[in-house]
Design a protein around this motif. Structure first.
Motif, PDB file in Angstrom:
ATOM      1  N   ALA A  43       0.869  -1.328  -0.198  1.00  0.00           N
ATOM      2  CA  ALA A  43       0.071   0.075  -0.182  1.00  0.00           C
ATOM      3  C   ALA A  43       0.803   1.421  -0.076  1.00  0.00           C
ATOM      4  O   ALA A  43       0.664   2.327  -0.580  1.00  0.00           O
ATOM      5  CB  ALA A  43      -1.051   0.009   1.054  1.00  0.00           C
ATOM      6  N   LEU A  46       2.158   1.750  -3.428  1.00  0.00           N
ATOM      7  CA  LEU A  46       1.203   2.198  -4.381  1.00  0.00           C
ATOM      8  C   LEU A  46       1.257   3.707  -4.213  1.00  0.00           C
ATOM      9  O   LEU A  46       0.910   4.536  -5.072  1.00  0.00           O
ATOM     10  CB  LEU A  46      -0.171   1.336  -4.341  1.00  0.00           C
ATOM     11  CG  LEU A  46      -1.114   1.859  -5.167  1.00  0.00           C
ATOM     12  CD1 LEU A  46      -0.525   1.655  -6.669  1.00  0.00           C
ATOM     13  CD2 LEU A  46      -2.269   1.053  -4.767  1.00  0.00           C
ATOM     14  N   THR A  47       1.153   4.205  -2.551  1.00  0.00           N
ATOM     15  CA  THR A  47       0.933   5.504  -2.265  1.00  0.00           C
ATOM     16  C   THR A  47       1.953   6.320  -2.925  1.00  0.00           C
ATOM     17  O   THR A  47       1.867   7.580  -3.458  1.00  0.00           O
ATOM     18  CB  THR A  47       0.869   5.664  -0.986  1.00  0.00           C
ATOM     19  OG1 THR A  47      -0.320   4.761  -0.487  1.00  0.00           O
ATOM     20  CG2 THR A  47       0.331   7.309  -0.540  1.00  0.00           C
ATOM     21  N   VAL A  50       1.446   6.881  -6.823  1.00  0.00           N
ATOM     22  CA  VAL A  50       0.380   7.826  -6.968  1.00  0.00           C
ATOM     23  C   VAL A  50       0.873   9.293  -6.724  1.00  0.00           C
ATOM     24  O   VAL A  50       0.318  10.149  -7.425  1.00  0.00           O
ATOM     25  CB  VAL A  50      -0.807   7.504  -6.284  1.00  0.00           C
ATOM     26  CG1 VAL A  50      -2.010   8.351  -6.240  1.00  0.00           C
ATOM     27  CG2 VAL A  50      -1.413   6.051  -6.629  1.00  0.00           C
ATOM     28  N   SER A  51       1.552   9.493  -5.604  1.00  0.00           N
ATOM     29  CA  SER A  51       1.946  10.908  -5.216  1.00  0.00           C
ATOM     30  C   SER A  51       2.862  11.413  -6.269  1.00  0.00           C
ATOM     31  O   SER A  51       2.832  12.719  -6.518  1.00  0.00           O
ATOM     32  CB  SER A  51       2.486  10.749  -3.997  1.00  0.00           C
ATOM     33  OG  SER A  51       1.491  10.037  -2.727  1.00  0.00           O
ATOM     34  N   ALA A  70      -7.723  11.132  -5.888  1.00  0.00           N
ATOM     35  CA  ALA A  70      -6.779  10.048  -6.071  1.00  0.00           C
ATOM     36  C   ALA A  70      -5.940   9.834  -4.870  1.00  0.00           C
ATOM     37  O   ALA A  70      -5.583   8.797  -4.306  1.00  0.00           O
ATOM     38  CB  ALA A  70      -6.158  10.295  -7.311  1.00  0.00           C
ATOM     39  N   LEU A  71      -5.372  10.906  -4.136  1.00  0.00           N
ATOM     40  CA  LEU A  71      -4.465  10.815  -2.945  1.00  0.00           C
ATOM     41  C   LEU A  71      -5.299  10.437  -1.891  1.00  0.00           C
ATOM     42  O   LEU A  71      -4.743   9.634  -1.059  1.00  0.00           O
ATOM     43  CB  LEU A  71      -3.701  12.110  -2.751  1.00  0.00           C
ATOM     44  CG  LEU A  71      -2.571  12.481  -3.422  1.00  0.00           C
ATOM     45  CD1 LEU A  71      -2.050  14.171  -3.290  1.00  0.00           C
ATOM     46  CD2 LEU A  71      -1.432  11.630  -3.225  1.00  0.00           C
ATOM     47  N   TYR A  73      -8.108   8.400  -1.862  1.00  0.00           N
ATOM     48  CA  TYR A  73      -8.472   7.005  -1.862  1.00  0.00           C
ATOM     49  C   TYR A  73      -7.171   6.281  -1.614  1.00  0.00           C
ATOM     50  O   TYR A  73      -7.422   5.046  -1.246  1.00  0.00           O
ATOM     51  CB  TYR A  73      -9.130   6.829  -3.343  1.00  0.00           C
ATOM     52  CG  TYR A  73     -10.460   7.382  -3.379  1.00  0.00           C
ATOM     53  CD1 TYR A  73     -11.212   7.345  -2.325  1.00  0.00           C
ATOM     54  CD2 TYR A  73     -11.237   7.363  -4.449  1.00  0.00           C
ATOM     55  CE1 TYR A  73     -12.586   7.819  -2.091  1.00  0.00           C
ATOM     56  CE2 TYR A  73     -12.437   7.950  -4.592  1.00  0.00           C
ATOM     57  CZ  TYR A  73     -13.233   7.949  -3.577  1.00  0.00           C
ATOM     58  OH  TYR A  73     -14.387   8.370  -3.462  1.00  0.00           O
ATOM     59  N   THR A  74      -6.104   6.774  -2.183  1.00  0.00           N
ATOM     60  CA  THR A  74      -4.842   5.724  -1.959  1.00  0.00           C
ATOM     61  C   THR A  74      -4.604   5.823  -0.732  1.00  0.00           C
ATOM     62  O   THR A  74      -4.048   4.716  -0.213  1.00  0.00           O
ATOM     63  CB  THR A  74      -3.647   6.536  -2.690  1.00  0.00           C
ATOM     64  OG1 THR A  74      -4.044   6.676  -4.162  1.00  0.00           O
ATOM     65  CG2 THR A  74      -2.514   5.509  -2.873  1.00  0.00           C
ATOM     66  N   LEU A  77      -6.303   3.139   1.008  1.00  0.00           N
ATOM     67  CA  LEU A  77      -6.288   2.018   0.679  1.00  0.00           C
ATOM     68  C   LEU A  77      -5.563   0.916   1.894  1.00  0.00           C
ATOM     69  O   LEU A  77      -5.610  -0.316   1.630  1.00  0.00           O
ATOM     70  CB  LEU A  77      -5.275   2.049  -0.797  1.00  0.00           C
ATOM     71  CG  LEU A  77      -5.052   0.706  -1.451  1.00  0.00           C
ATOM     72  CD1 LEU A  77      -6.341  -0.052  -1.877  1.00  0.00           C
ATOM     73  CD2 LEU A  77      -4.157   0.800  -2.584  1.00  0.00           C
ATOM     74  N   THR A  78      -4.475   1.399   2.548  1.00  0.00           N
ATOM     75  CA  THR A  78      -3.737   0.753   3.590  1.00  0.00           C
ATOM     76  C   THR A  78      -4.675   0.051   4.415  1.00  0.00           C
ATOM     77  O   THR A  78      -4.592  -1.185   4.533  1.00  0.00           O
ATOM     78  CB  THR A  78      -2.860   1.555   4.294  1.00  0.00           C
ATOM     79  OG1 THR A  78      -2.131   2.480   3.340  1.00  0.00           O
ATOM     80  CG2 THR A  78      -2.149   0.917   5.183  1.00  0.00           C
TER      81      THR A  78
END
Length: 376
Positions: A43, A46-47, A50-51, A70-71, A73-74, A77-78
Motif C-alpha cells: 500500500a 502504491l501511495t 500515485v503521489s 486520488a491521493l 483514496y490511495t 487503501l492501506t
C-alpha cells in the motif's frame, strides 16, 4: 513452578499440551504480522507512485480536484487492503466446513433403513439363536481388501463359541458383520433362518447384545445407562446389578439408581464400568451375546465371579467370545480359529489342543509360554 521431578503426570501432560498450543499460536501471530507488513509495504509503495504521478503531472492534464481525490483514496487503501485480504482468507477457511458438509451429503452412503415393513421376521425372533454364515465376504469400504473371505459355517443355538486368532485375522470383523456395521460384499448371515440383510437395522441390533472390551458409559444416571428406553422395572434392574456384583456399590451412591454418571463413567473404576455394561446385557436378555474379551479390565477375583455369572445367566444364549487371551475360552463348546479372514479351524478345544499341527495349539503354547515368563 515445582521441579519436574515432583510434577504429577497430569501436570506434565498439561504443560506439554500448553507448550504445543503456545507454539502454534505464536506461529499464527507471526504469519499474521508477516502478512500485515507485506500488505502495508504494498500500500505504501502504491501511495508513493500515485503521489509522484500527482506531483509530476500538469494541472492541464489532470485537474487538482481529481489529484486530491486520488491521493485521498490511495491513503485509505492501506486499511482497506488488509481488511479485504483478511476477510478473503476467513471466507476460504470457513468454506472448508461447507466443502466437508457437501462431501458428506453427496458422497457418504447412509446405513440401511431402521425398519422394513415387508421384512419376513417371525414374532419373538430369534427364539433359538443359531447363526449360519453362508459364503460370507465383507470389506469395510469400496476398493478396499476383503477382510472376511468366504466364511461358511454354522453356530448352533445356545452354543458357546470362542473366537481366536492372531492380530488382523478377522476376529473383531465377525462382530462388525453380525451387527451390520458394514454390509456384505457377498454371501449372507442367517439367524434362526432369517437373512439379517433382509430386515431393518433396528430390528436386528435390538435383538443382539455386546459386552465390549472398553466399557462405554454415557452422561446421565445409572438407570439411564442400564435402561435408556425405560423398558424395565427397578426390580429387574436391581436383580441384574446383584448378579453382576454391583448392587452394593450402587446402593452406597447418593440417589442409588438416579446417581449421576460422569462423562465416560469417570466416577467409576474401569472394572465397575465393565460390570455395569454386563448388567446392561443381562437386563436385555438377548438370545445372542457377543463378548469382546469383556473381563480384560477386571482383576482375577472379580473375573472368576463374572465367568460364573456368564455361565449361569447366559446358559440358554448363543455366546460368541472374541478372545485375546486363549485361556478365557478354553472351556467353550467349540473354538473358531480365524486366519487372514478365513476359518482356519473349527472344533472342540480338546480336539484342537491334541493336534500338534493345529493353529490353536500354537496359539495356546505361545500363551502358556508368556504366562510362564511373566510368573518368573
Amino acid at each position: 513452578m515445582p521441579p519436574a521431578t515432583s510434577m504429577t503426570p497430569w501436570s506434565r501432560r498439561f504443560k506439554s499440551l500448553n507448550d504445543i498450543n503456545s507454539n502454534h499460536y505464536m506461529l499464527f501471530n507471526s504469519g499474521t504480522r508477516w502478512l500485515a507488513f507485506r500488505l502495508d509495504f504494498m500500500a505504501a509503495t502504491l501511495t508513493l507512485f500515485v503521489s509522484l504521478f500527482v506531483v509530476l503531472s500538469r494541472n492541464e492534464d489532470i485537474s487538482p480536484s481529481l489529484k486530491g481525490l486520488a491521493l485521498s483514496y490511495t491513503i485509505q487503501l492501506t486499511g482497506m487492503l488488509q481488511y479485504v485480504v483478511r476477510q478473503a482468507t476467513e471466507v476460504e477457511a470457513r468454506f472448508n466446513s461447507v466443502e466437508r458438509l457437501q462431501e458428506y451429503i453427496t458422497g457418504c452412503k447412509s446405513e440401511a433403513p431402521r425398519h422394513l415393513e415387508d421384512a419376513c421376521m417371525p414374532e419373538n425372533w430369534p427364539t433359538g439363536g443359531s447363526i449360519a454364515f453362508q459364503n460370507y465376504k465383507m470389506r469395510y469400504r469400496e476398493n478396499t481388501p476383503i477382510v472376511l473371505n468366504g466364511l461358511d459355517f454354522i453356530i448352533r443355538a445356545g452354543e458357546k463359541l470362542g473366537i481366536v486368532g492372531r492380530t488382523g485375522s478377522g476376529k473383531s470383523s465377525l462382530g462388525v458383520a453380525l451387527f451390520r456395521l458394514a454390509e456384505p460384499a457377498a454371501g449372507s448371515i442367517l439367524i434362526d433362518g432369517v437373512d439379517i440383510s433382509a430386515i431393518g437395522l433396528q430390528d436386528l441390533r435390538s435383538k443382539l447384545s455386546i459386552i465390549p472390551q472398553d466399557p462405554v458409559l454415557f452422561v446421565g444416571t445409572v438407570r439411564h445407562n442400564l435402561d435408556p428406553f425405560n423398558s424395565y422395572s427397578d426390580k429387574k434392574i436391581w436383580v441384574a446389578l446383584e448378579r453382576t456384583y454391583m448392587k452394593d456399590s450402587i446402593s452406597k451412591l447418593e440417589g442409588h439408581l438416579q446417581a449421576q454418571v460422569l462423562e465416560n463413567g469417570e466416577n467409576f473404576s474401569v472394572g465397575e464400568r465393565q460390570l455395569i455394561c454386563m448388567a446392561r446385557a443381562l437386563l436385555r436378555n438377548s438370545k445372542i451375546i457377543l463378548l469382546d474379551e469383556a473381563t480384560a479390565s477386571i482383576d482375577a477375583e472379580t473375573d472368576a465371579m463374572i465367568q460364573t455369572t456368564i455361565r449361569d445367566a447366559f446358559q440358554d444364549c448363543t455366546m460368541l467370545t472374541i478372545a485375546h487371551r486363549i485361556n478365557t475360552v478354553i472351556h467353550a463348546d467349540r473354538i473358531l480359529v480365524m486366519d487372514n479372514g478365513k476359518v482356519a479351524e473349527l472344533d472342540t478345544p480338546d480336539v484342537l489342543s491334541q493336534r500338534s499341527d493345529s493353529l490353536f495349539s500354537s496359539l495356546l503354547d505361545a500363551a502358556n509360554s508368556v504366562s510362564t515368563s511373566e510368573a518368573n
